[in-house]
Every structure is written in structure tokens, then in C-alpha cells.
Scaffold this active site. Structure first.
Site, PDB file in Angstrom:
ATOM      1  N   GLU A  18       0.797  -1.223   0.000  1.00  0.00           N
ATOM      2  CA  GLU A  18       0.000   0.000   0.000  1.00  0.00           C
ATOM      3  C   GLU A  18       0.829   1.274   0.000  1.00  0.00           C
ATOM      4  O   GLU A  18       0.439   2.277  -0.577  1.00  0.00           O
ATOM      5  CB  GLU A  18      -0.945  -0.001   1.209  1.00  0.00           C
ATOM      6  CG  GLU A  18      -2.109  -0.942   1.037  1.00  0.00           C
ATOM      7  CD  GLU A  18      -2.882  -1.154   2.316  1.00  0.00           C
ATOM      8  OE1 GLU A  18      -3.992  -0.632   2.417  1.00  0.00           O
ATOM      9  OE2 GLU A  18      -2.369  -1.854   3.217  1.00  0.00           O
ATOM     10  N   ASP A 104      -2.472  -4.640   3.495  1.00  0.00           N
ATOM     11  CA  ASP A 104      -2.673  -4.955   4.911  1.00  0.00           C
ATOM     12  C   ASP A 104      -3.652  -6.112   5.080  1.00  0.00           C
ATOM     13  O   ASP A 104      -4.535  -6.338   4.248  1.00  0.00           O
ATOM     14  CB  ASP A 104      -3.198  -3.722   5.653  1.00  0.00           C
ATOM     15  CG  ASP A 104      -2.146  -2.627   5.761  1.00  0.00           C
ATOM     16  OD1 ASP A 104      -0.954  -2.940   5.610  1.00  0.00           O
ATOM     17  OD2 ASP A 104      -2.520  -1.455   5.983  1.00  0.00           O
ATOM     18  N   ASP A 106      -6.092  -6.536   7.134  1.00  0.00           N
ATOM     19  CA  ASP A 106      -7.418  -6.291   7.677  1.00  0.00           C
ATOM     20  C   ASP A 106      -8.441  -6.182   6.551  1.00  0.00           C
ATOM     21  O   ASP A 106      -8.141  -6.369   5.374  1.00  0.00           O
ATOM     22  CB  ASP A 106      -7.419  -5.036   8.552  1.00  0.00           C
ATOM     23  CG  ASP A 106      -6.971  -3.797   7.800  1.00  0.00           C
ATOM     24  OD1 ASP A 106      -6.802  -3.869   6.555  1.00  0.00           O
ATOM     25  OD2 ASP A 106      -6.775  -2.762   8.448  1.00  0.00           O
ATOM     26  N   GLU A 108      -9.965  -3.641   5.253  1.00  0.00           N
ATOM     27  CA  GLU A 108      -9.678  -2.591   4.276  1.00  0.00           C
ATOM     28  C   GLU A 108      -8.588  -3.041   3.312  1.00  0.00           C
ATOM     29  O   GLU A 108      -8.664  -2.815   2.100  1.00  0.00           O
ATOM     30  CB  GLU A 108      -9.244  -1.316   5.011  1.00  0.00           C
ATOM     31  CG  GLU A 108      -9.371  -0.048   4.199  1.00  0.00           C
ATOM     32  CD  GLU A 108     -10.796   0.430   4.073  1.00  0.00           C
ATOM     33  OE1 GLU A 108     -11.049   1.266   3.193  1.00  0.00           O
ATOM     34  OE2 GLU A 108     -11.662  -0.036   4.849  1.00  0.00           O
ATOM     35  N   TYR A 334       1.484  -4.862  13.162  1.00  0.00           N
ATOM     36  CA  TYR A 334       0.412  -4.053  12.560  1.00  0.00           C
ATOM     37  C   TYR A 334      -0.382  -3.314  13.627  1.00  0.00           C
ATOM     38  O   TYR A 334      -0.754  -3.881  14.649  1.00  0.00           O
ATOM     39  CB  TYR A 334      -0.518  -4.952  11.750  1.00  0.00           C
ATOM     40  CG  TYR A 334      -1.468  -4.195  10.867  1.00  0.00           C
ATOM     41  CD1 TYR A 334      -1.002  -3.257   9.955  1.00  0.00           C
ATOM     42  CD2 TYR A 334      -2.839  -4.420  10.940  1.00  0.00           C
ATOM     43  CE1 TYR A 334      -1.868  -2.563   9.139  1.00  0.00           C
ATOM     44  CE2 TYR A 334      -3.712  -3.733  10.121  1.00  0.00           C
ATOM     45  CZ  TYR A 334      -3.227  -2.798   9.228  1.00  0.00           C
ATOM     46  OH  TYR A 334      -4.091  -2.110   8.425  1.00  0.00           O
ATOM     47  N   ARG A 336      -3.348  -1.645  13.500  1.00  0.00           N
ATOM     48  CA  ARG A 336      -4.817  -1.604  13.523  1.00  0.00           C
ATOM     49  C   ARG A 336      -5.313  -2.991  13.884  1.00  0.00           C
ATOM     50  O   ARG A 336      -5.404  -3.871  13.041  1.00  0.00           O
ATOM     51  CB  ARG A 336      -5.370  -1.156  12.166  1.00  0.00           C
ATOM     52  CG  ARG A 336      -5.065   0.291  11.858  1.00  0.00           C
ATOM     53  CD  ARG A 336      -5.732   0.765  10.566  1.00  0.00           C
ATOM     54  NE  ARG A 336      -5.424   2.174  10.329  1.00  0.00           N
ATOM     55  CZ  ARG A 336      -4.387   2.619   9.643  1.00  0.00           C
ATOM     56  NH1 ARG A 336      -3.533   1.741   9.125  1.00  0.00           N
ATOM     57  NH2 ARG A 336      -4.172   3.910   9.476  1.00  0.00           N
ATOM     58  N   HIS A 381      -5.850 -10.650  14.671  1.00  0.00           N
ATOM     59  CA  HIS A 381      -4.468 -10.170  14.601  1.00  0.00           C
ATOM     60  C   HIS A 381      -3.798 -10.370  15.953  1.00  0.00           C
ATOM     61  O   HIS A 381      -4.433 -10.684  16.948  1.00  0.00           O
ATOM     62  CB  HIS A 381      -4.421  -8.671  14.280  1.00  0.00           C
ATOM     63  CG  HIS A 381      -5.011  -8.322  12.960  1.00  0.00           C
ATOM     64  ND1 HIS A 381      -5.514  -7.081  12.677  1.00  0.00           N
ATOM     65  CD2 HIS A 381      -5.178  -9.063  11.843  1.00  0.00           C
ATOM     66  CE1 HIS A 381      -5.958  -7.069  11.438  1.00  0.00           C
ATOM     67  NE2 HIS A 381      -5.769  -8.253  10.917  1.00  0.00           N
TER      68      HIS A 381
END
Length: 949
Positions: A18, A104, A106, A108, A334, A336, A381
Site C-alpha cells: 500500500e 494490509d 485487515d 480494508e 500491525y 490496527r 491479529h
């Protein structure tokens, strides 16, 4: 055959992440055979306006970017600023044998990976590569063990995106029409704003209560030391067996909640103190209990934001920006995450450092396991922790500034989570005596001793309340026993007043949203950023203060869209979205219920069906926004203050008003935008109305005949002319009235017509320099100044604007421009030593207003800060936020245009023609090359279908 083993036999792999920073780090771990490129976030999204929607779509689809009539099909377009990057990715993919989507892990990130696959349309094998830390081992493990795209996660993110689009695009226009243009509503931001507004309402309704009590300092008669003090301080607890009232016993209305307590006023408290002057006191009881405190769980997103706010002064946004850099550079996992779980590798690393740094006595026999407390946690996570199988101590990282401070916070919390409990004793001592008037008085003192600090050696959590006592605070009491005689060395009378509920800080608002299960931890920082940027909330110190505008917005939403800002409804909506993510509910039927208010016969409940339990029909969002006639714009923006005064939120800001607009005795006054709503008392409103306001007619301009008036505007007092009826205000022939701000030495009710005409004559042409560049004298926001091209020089006196001569102006320009050092002003305020740079922080007065600086970093004070009230902590916070943003981007300055001679102009034109001819030739050559390359590419790709942009 695995991707890794194929690499050994040649081939080229394209890895898409990203961010460029992440790409750079990962590239170093993968080596030859891999090309690592960034998508730079989302490459595709719903259109931001109708102009971006393809022509084939019409009507509501163009407005919403979602086809609500056909199963809520989203219309995706490649972002305008990402088209060049998409072309680059396509070119790289055309030269690659495999594609790794390494966004990532997650929801998103999964959606970004899906969009990349949809837009790039790869004809080579595609792998989904996931990792939660950027280390060599983690990256190589991720390459060796890719997975397929998780379509369920993609669908869940898409449903959220569509829901938020429908909510925002349907409700926001209502705010534009009924409150103010350019406002916005959102599924979570509107609820967050309501929380802040409701807390301010509580403060406005709050009535303070006064109560008194006694504090006694009692002596044991022994000489004391640190382990056994000679005195203890105790507070009056009861009189004749009746507990003495404290702040918690009063309601928000200022009244006692129960008659079972004794309320002492000042007179009664002083009388009791006098009666106890010669009383003999003794210890009535000593109660000792074991004290045990377990370590805190490792950080997840919200707890990291809260602690960084408490301990480092970081806002939620600044915390996530710094954490992002730490993650991308391989220092932490990570950032988030909803999880407090540590991997086996992390537990081993943490326990090893406990033994190494604190000794085996601080290590529990078994590793600690922390269960998740977040309902519907998004993904499994790990917690936020230092990366790698061996944690680098902060000193080993080479980090500095905010990154060092945040890493240290994460490292300490992680290590402490695997340490032993803190243990000790808590003691309560009760002391009694009978007063001269026969009343029995009982005092109470509590203490705490820590015999083994355990995890507190590494880390102690902060508190939102600045007056709260932290876990490692000890209070030692003398070693006394029941029946011991004590002497009253001093008895003081103490007055107190109950305080209104504290405003939310970023940390406490994040905590409140999470506890109410509203929104998702990964979005809280952006939500708080949005309500600050929209002007719904501003900051005073660390407190979040709602603006008057937010009161109008929340009033409208509560009155006409109650369900959309209902806390339980919003939380249930979150549950439904998580059910969709788990495959327990379907997206399209749920969206139909939410938007149209109708079911599909499946029997699957949705948030739109959740009502108040009374069985009434509840329409969908579309039905709610259809009937706008019932919304009285003036009513929803009006709030009574008292004494006939009403606060109104107008299109140009808040104001107070008494009486009808055209009626006799009508009064109106603007309200300062930085005034907190709970500070607008009746008395304050009366003061605002008593100030000179309205238009002061000064007379007619003898030249134009136009009337000149003085007014009080949002940016201060000014004078202007009234143009005749029929004067065009728009279009090619529009005429703007002359306007000028008053000098600082002038007052609205004393300015004269002569003053006004002089002010409106500005800017004044002083003359021109030797090269013909004009010099003007102007009055600006920061005072009087001269301007020559782009070169401005400050003047010391406003009257110089009218008196300065060309010779004096040229003399000023002949001097080197002062940059602040030669005539440095003394600091306005000293704040102390910054905890990051360890340099003194001061408040200075700059060209753009006051700012804080430590000599390295400068941060301008915000609108809600002032030199008088700014605290050291607030100064450190402003500097921390500025550092997190990084250095400002420099833009090339254009040289001021100069007058040239005819010869120079001719030479310039000739050179320009030559340059143009050269450029044309080069362009033709480049175009020819591109055409040839394009033909080759097309042939190789066998006319691959065009991508929608």
C-alpha cells in the site's frame, strides 16, 4: 510448487503493497527476482461527484454512485490521482510472471487487494500475501505461504462503504438546506458528535453544590521515619454515625441524592472544628487487606491511542501516523488491531527480556494469556508489540523523537504484560473522639504499601483524570493499633464545590465509543479528525468542546432522524455488519431494509427493522429524508439562553438575539466562535448585547454620494459603503463595495466619516523603484506593511500608511530583510522542558500569531488556545503533532516580474520560438516511440480489454 521454489528457477514476481515506505522495506528483504511497488492506498472507490460517473448511468445512480434499484451495485472509478500509478502497475505486471497482493491483512487491506485484481486483470497467477510485521522472516514466510483472496471480507467492507455512502449522501444535503452549506453527516461521526454535545448539555444543566468537611492531622507521639511516619492525615467521615456528604452524594441539580448523609455548610463545619479543639482522639479500628494488581494487556489500537494521549500528549491521528511509520520500517507489528493476543514467539521474546532486565523473580511460572474483550473483533491479529523474535530495546532501535517515545511505550507495555503481579497491603484506619458539644466525630485515613512492584517496575498505566492516583502511588500510614491514643495537631476546615462532568478528550471519547460498541477501532482516529475538521468540535487544551454549530446539527438529527444517531441502533448496525462479514446474513436484503424499509421474506433481521419495541412501522433511510417540509430551519438552530435571549446558529456563525428582527428594542450580537457553549450564561449574553452593534451610519462620501457605515463583522470591526439599488453584484460588470478594517486604535462607536474615507483609500501607491516596480502601503491581518512585487516589509505604525514617502520606502527596502533574529522579541511565556527534545519550550509572537517552539520545531497555537491559558502539556502536544506531520513541503517561488527593454523582449521572443521548435521536434520523436511501443504491447497482450477509468 511454491512461489519461493519457483523464484529459484528464474522469473519475475510483482509484489504490490500500500505505501512506498513499506515497499522500500520489503524490497530489501526479498532481493532479486521481485519488484515491489506501492498502490499508494486505494486505487478505486465510489465516485466523489456526478462528473466522475460514466455517462451510461443516470438519475439517482449519478448522484449516489450506487445503483439502489439493482441490488445496490456500486459504481467504482479509478481515482484521478491514481491513474498514473495504475498505468505503472499495469506496465510492471505485463513484465511479470506472478502477482503478489501484499496489502494490509485487515478488511480494508483485503478490499484494496480485490480492487487491484479487478482493475489490473492479471493473466498470471495471483497470490494473497499477508503478514502482521515487516521483518525478514515474516516477509519470507508470507511469500512461501500465500492464500486466496477472502471474498467474505471484501463483501463486508463493500457493504460498509455502500452504507456509509447512502447515509452521508442522503442526510448531508438535509444539513446543507436546513443548517449550513458544506456540512456532513456520517454513521459514526454524527453519533460521536452527539456524545460530545450531550456532555456539554450536561455541563450547561449542571448546578454546583457547596459542601464542607474537616481534615485532621494526628500525631502518634513517636519520632517517625520513611517506613513509619509519626503523623497521619485523616478526613472527617461521620458525625454521630451519620456519614458526612462528599461530592458523589450530590446530583447534577446541586441537591443531595439522599437524606441519609450529613451536609455540612461552612458555619456548621467551623463550629464542629471549634468543638473538637481539645478532644482526646484514639484509634478505633485498623483494617488491613492484601493488595494485588495484575499487569495490563498488550496494546490494541484504542488502548494505544488512549495511553499515547495521556502519557505523550499525542492526538489519535498523530498516534496512528507515528505508529504507521514504526510498522512500515519494521519496528512494531500491525497497528490496527482489536486483539490483545501475543504469538508464542512474542511471549518467548517478552519473557526473555523480563529475565534479562529485571531478573527471574519478576517472571511468572507460566506465560500470561489475555482474552479479547472487544465484541465482534474484526480479525484475529496479534496485539501491537515490538516486531521480531527478539525485541529491540528502545536504545537499540536508533529511533528518535516521537517514534522513539511511542516505540518505548509499546515495548514497555509488552514486556510488562508478561511480568508478575504487584503485591502489597492496603490499610484503613478509623479515628474517633467526642466533641465538647457531645457529638461523636469519626475520621478515616487510608494507605497503601507495595511490597513487590512486579510489572510496575516496567510500566504503569496513565489515567484520564489528571487528579487520579496511579497504581504505583504509595501512601504510608503510621503503624498503629486499635486503642492507641492520638493527638490532634491540627484540624482544618475545607470547602469544596461539585464539578460538572469532564469534557471528553480524544482518549476518553475513543474509550466511550468502544465501550458502546460504536464504529471500529481502526476508524476512531479518522472520525475524531473529521468532527474537528468540520468545525463540529474544537479543542481547548486536550478537551473536546462542541461548537454551537454542532448543537444545531445534533438537534436536527435527534428530532428528525432519531434512529440514525441512536446509540443502541448504531451498535446493532455494527453487529449486523459483522454478521454479514461472518456469512450469517446477506448484504443486499440488509441494505434494502436499511434504505427502503422493506424486507425480502428471508426473516433475517436488520438494523433498519430495530425499533422502539412498540410495533410501529419503521421506514428506511429514503423515507426519512423525503419529507423536509416538516423541518423548521430556524427552530432547530435556536436555543433559549434566558431573559428573553436566544442563541441562534446562522449561516455566518452563531449570534444571540432578543426580540423579533424588525420590532422595536430588537438586539443582536455575534458570539465568538471559540466560546464554549457552557460559558454562554445569561450574564455573558447580556454583555455581548450591551456592546456596540449594528450599523453605524457615518455619512455620505462627498465624491460618490454613497452612504458609509461602520459594522462589526466576524473578523472584527470594519467600514464599508452602501452601493445604490440596481448596482450589479455578480457577472462581468459586478461592482464590489469598498471595505476596510479599522485600525487597532479605532473603536466602532467613535470612528468618523473622515477616518472611514482614509481607510478605504488603502492600499496607497507610494511610488515605484528604479526598475519600475510599484510599491504600495497596505493594512493587513497582521498589521501595516509595504509591498513591492512579492516582497513585503512590515511598518511599525499604522499612520505610516498615509505618511510614508517613496524615499523612506526605498530606504526600508535597501536594508536586508529581517528574518526575526536581529530584532528578536522576548518570549511571551516559558513552558518548561520538552520531554522529547529536552529543550526549553517558549511561546513567541510570530507573523502569523503566537506559536510554541523548542528551537527546532515550531507549532502555531490553535484558535482554542491562548497565551494566557496554554499549559506546558498543551505546548508539548502541539509540538508532538507538528513533528508527526513531518517537515512542510517546499514550493518553488516564482521570481517577480520585471519590466524589460524592447531589445530584451525581442531576444526573449526569439529564444522562445527556438525553444518551442525544439520541444515540438522532441514531442514528435517521443510520440513516434510511444506509438511503436504501444503497438508492440498491444500485439503481445492480444488486445486485452480496456480498463475503466
Amino acid at each position: 510448487m511454491s512461489p519461493t521454489s519457483e523464484t529459484a528457477h528464474g522469473g519475475r514476481r510483482l509484489v504490490i503493497v500500500e505505501s512506498p515506505a513499506k515497499a522500500k522495506t520489503i524490497k530489501g528483504y526479498l532481493g532479486p527476482g521481485y519488484v515491489v511497488e506501492a498502490s499508494v492506498g486505494h486505487i478505486r472507490d465510489l465516485p466523489s461527484g456526478a462528473a466522475e460517473v460514466p455517462e451510461k448511468y443516470t438519475g439517482e445512480v449519478r448522484r449516489l454512485g450506487v445503483d439502489v434499484e439493482h441490488d445496490f451495485q456500486p459504481i467504482y472509478v479509478v481515482n484521478a490521482d491514481k491513474k498514473a500509478q495504475v498505468r505503472k502497475l499495469k506496465e510492471l505486471l505485463a513484465e511479470s510472471d506472478e502477482l503478489f497482493l501484499a496489502t494490509d491483512e485487515d478488511r480494508e487491506g483485503e478490499a484494496i487487494a480485490w480492487h487491484l485484481q479487478e482493475v489490473l486483470k492479471p493473466k498470471v497467477p495471483v497470490h494473497r500475501m499477508v503478514f502482521h510485521e515487516i521483518t525478514k522472516d515474516a516477509i519470507r514466510e508470507a511469500v512461501a505461504n500465500p492464500r486466496e483472496l477472502n471474498q467474505r471480507m471484501v463483501d463486508a467492507q463493500e457493504t460498509r462503504r455502500i452504507l456509509d455512502r447512502l447515509y452521508g449522501y442522503e442526510v448531508s444535503p438535509v444539513l446543507w438546506k436546513k443548517v449550513m452549506p458544506k456540512l456532513s453527516a456520517g454513521r459514526v461521526q454524527s453519533v460521536a458528535t452527539r456524545l460530545v454535545v450531550e456532555r456539554e448539555r450536561e455541563r450547561i444543566a449542571f448546578r454546583s453544590a457547596e459542601y464542607w468537611d474537616l481534615t485532621g492531622t494526628f500525631g502518634t507521639g513517636r519520632s517517625g521515619d520513611a517506613s513509619d511516619p509519626s503523623t497521619l492525615v485523616a478526613r472527617l467521615a461521620a458525625v454521630d454515625g451519620k456519614r458526612v456528604a462528599q461530592g458523589r452524594d450530590f446530583g447534577a441539580d446541586g441537591r443531595l441524592k439522599s437524606d441519609a448523609v450529613l451536609h455540612l455548610d461552612e458555619e456548621k463545619a467551623r463550629a464542629l472544628a471549634a468543638a473538637l479543639a481539645d478532644t482526646a482522639f484514639a484509634v478505633r479500628s485498623v483494617e488491613s487487606k492484601p493488595y494485588r494488581r495484575s499487569p495490563y494487556a498488550p496494546f490494541r489500537t484504542t488502548t494505544l491511542q488512549q495511553e499515547a494521549s495521556r502519557k505523550l500528549g499525542f492526538g489519535a491521528k498523530a498516534t496512528m501516523q507515528v505508529a504507521q511509520k514504526l510498522y512500515e520500517n519494521g519496528f512494531i507489528t500491525y497497528m490496527r488491531t482489536d486483539s490483545t493476543t501475543l504469538s508464542d514467539t512474542a511471549v518467548v521474546a517478552a519473557r526473555a527480556q523480563v529475565t534479562q532486565l529485571y531478573g527471574a523473580d519478576y517472571l511468572p511460572e507460566k506465560p500470561r494469556v489475555y482474552a479479547g474483550k472487544v465484541k465482534n473483533a474484526q480479525e484475529a491479529h496479534e496485539a501491537i508489540r515490538p516486531s521480531g523474535d527478539r525485541f529491540r530495546t528502545p536504545a537499540e532501535t536508533g529511533l528518535s523523537g516521537d517514534q522513539f517515545r511511542l516505540y518505548e511505550l509499546i515495548w514497555k507495555r509488552t514486556v510488562a504484560s508478561q511480568m508478575k503481579d504487584a503485591t502489597g497491603n492496603s490499610v484503613t484506619v478509623k479515628i474517633g473522639g467526642r466533641a465538647a458539644d457531645g457529638r461523636d466525630a469519626e475520621f478515616s485515613a487510608s494507605g497503601k504499601t507495595i511490597t513487590f512492584h512486579g510489572f510496575m517496575k516496567a510500566y504503569v498505566e496513565g489515567a484520564d483524570d489528571p487528579n487520579a492516583e496511579l497504581d504505583d502511588r504509595e501512601r504510608r500510614l503510621p503503624q498503629v493499633a486499635q486503642g492507641d491514643a492520638l493527638t490532634a495537631d491540627e484540624i482544618t476546615v475545607d470547602g469544596h464545590a461539585t464539578k460538572p462532568p469532564a469534557r471528553y478528550t480524544e482518549a476518553s471519547l475513543v474509550k466511550e465509543l468502544e465501550e458502546r460498541e460504536i464504529g471500529r477501532p481502526s476508524t476512531y482516529a479518522s472520525i475524531i479528525g473529521t468532527i474537528l475538521d468540520r468545525g463540529y468540535v474544537f479543542k481547548k487544551g486536550t478537551a473536546l468542546v462542541p461548537s454551537f454549530l454542532s448543537f444545531a446539527v445534533v438537534n436536527l438529527l435527534e428530532t428528525h432522524f432519531g434512529r440514525l444517531v441512536d446509540y443502541d441502533f448504531t451498535a446493532r448496525m455494527e453487529d449486523d455488519l459483522d454478521r454479514i462479514a461472518r456469512g450469517e446474513a446477506k448484504s443486499v436484503p440488509w441494505l434494502k431494509r436499511f434504505y427502503f424499509g422493506e424486507g425480502d421474506g428471508t426473516g433475517q433481521g436488520g438494523a433498519a427493522d430495530a425499533g422502539n419495541g412498540d410495533g410501529d412501522h419503521l421506514g428506511g433511510l429514503k423515507e426519512l429524508v423525503t419529507d423536509l417540509g416538516a423541518i423548521d430551519a430556524r427552530e432547530i438552530s435556536s436555543f433559549p439562553v434566558g431573559n428573553g435571549i436566544v442563541l441562534r446558529v446562522g449561516r455566518y456563525g452563531p449570534y444571540v438575539e432578543r426580540g423579533e428582527k424588525d420590532a422595536e428594542g430588537h438586539q443582536r450580537a455575534d458570539v465568538p466562535e471559540d466560546l464554549a457553549p457552557d460559558e454562554l450564561t445569561v450574564e455573558h449574553a447580556e454583555e455581548l448585547l450591551a456592546k456596540p452593534s449594528g450599523d453605524f451610519e457615518l455619512g455620505a462620501d462627498p465624491v460618490s454620494g454613497n452612504q458609509i457605515v461602520a459594522k462589526d463583522g466576524r473578523y472584527g470591526p470594519y467600514v464599508t459603503e452602501i452601493l445604490p439599488e440596481g448596482t450589479p453584484k455578480t457577472g462581468k460588470n459586478a461592482v464590489k463595495p469598498r471595505t476596510a478594517s479599522l485600525f487597532k486604535s479605532m473603536a466602532l462607536d467613535t470612528v468618523t466619516l473622515e477616518d472611514a474615507l482614509r481607510l478605504m483609500s488603502l492600499p496607497r501607491v507610494v511610488g515605484a523603484d528604479a526598475e519600475g516596480v510599484e510599491i504600495t502601503a497596505q493594512n493587513g491581518r497582521y498589521g501595516p506593511y509595504l509591498k513591492k512585487g512579492t516582497d513585503s516589509r512590515s511598518l511599525t505604525d499604522e499612520e505610516q500608511l498615509f505618511s510614508i514617502t517613496l524615499e523612506e520606502a526605498l530606504a526600508i527596502y535597501a536594508q536586508p530583510k529581517q528574518r526575526g533574529r536581529a530584532a528578536a522579541k522576548p518570549p511571551l511565556k516559558e513552558l518548561g522542558t520538552d520531554p522529547v527534545s529536552e529543550k526549553p519550550v517558549v511561546v513567541k509572537d510570530g507573523r502569523f500569531g503566537p506559536y510554541v517552539t523548542d528551537g527546532e520545531t515550531n507549532a502555531t497555537l490553535r484558535t482554542d488556545d491562548s497565551v494566557e491559558t496554554i499549559t506546558p502539556e498543551r505546548g508539548y502536544e502541539l509540538l508532538a503533532e507538528k513533528r508527526a506531520k513531518g517537515p512542510a513541503k517546499k514550493t518553488a517561488k516564482k521570481a517577480p516580474a520585471k519590466k524589460t527593454t524592447t531589445a530584451k523582449k525581442t531576444a526573449t521572443k526569439t529564444a522562445a520560438k527556438k525553444t518551442t521548435a525544439a520541444k515540438t521536434t522532441a514531442a514528435k520523436t517521443t510520440a513516434a516511440k510511444k506509438t511503436t511501443a504501444a503497438k508492440k504491447t498491444t500485439a503481445a497482450a492480444k488486445t486485452a480489454p480496456a480498463q475503466p477509468e
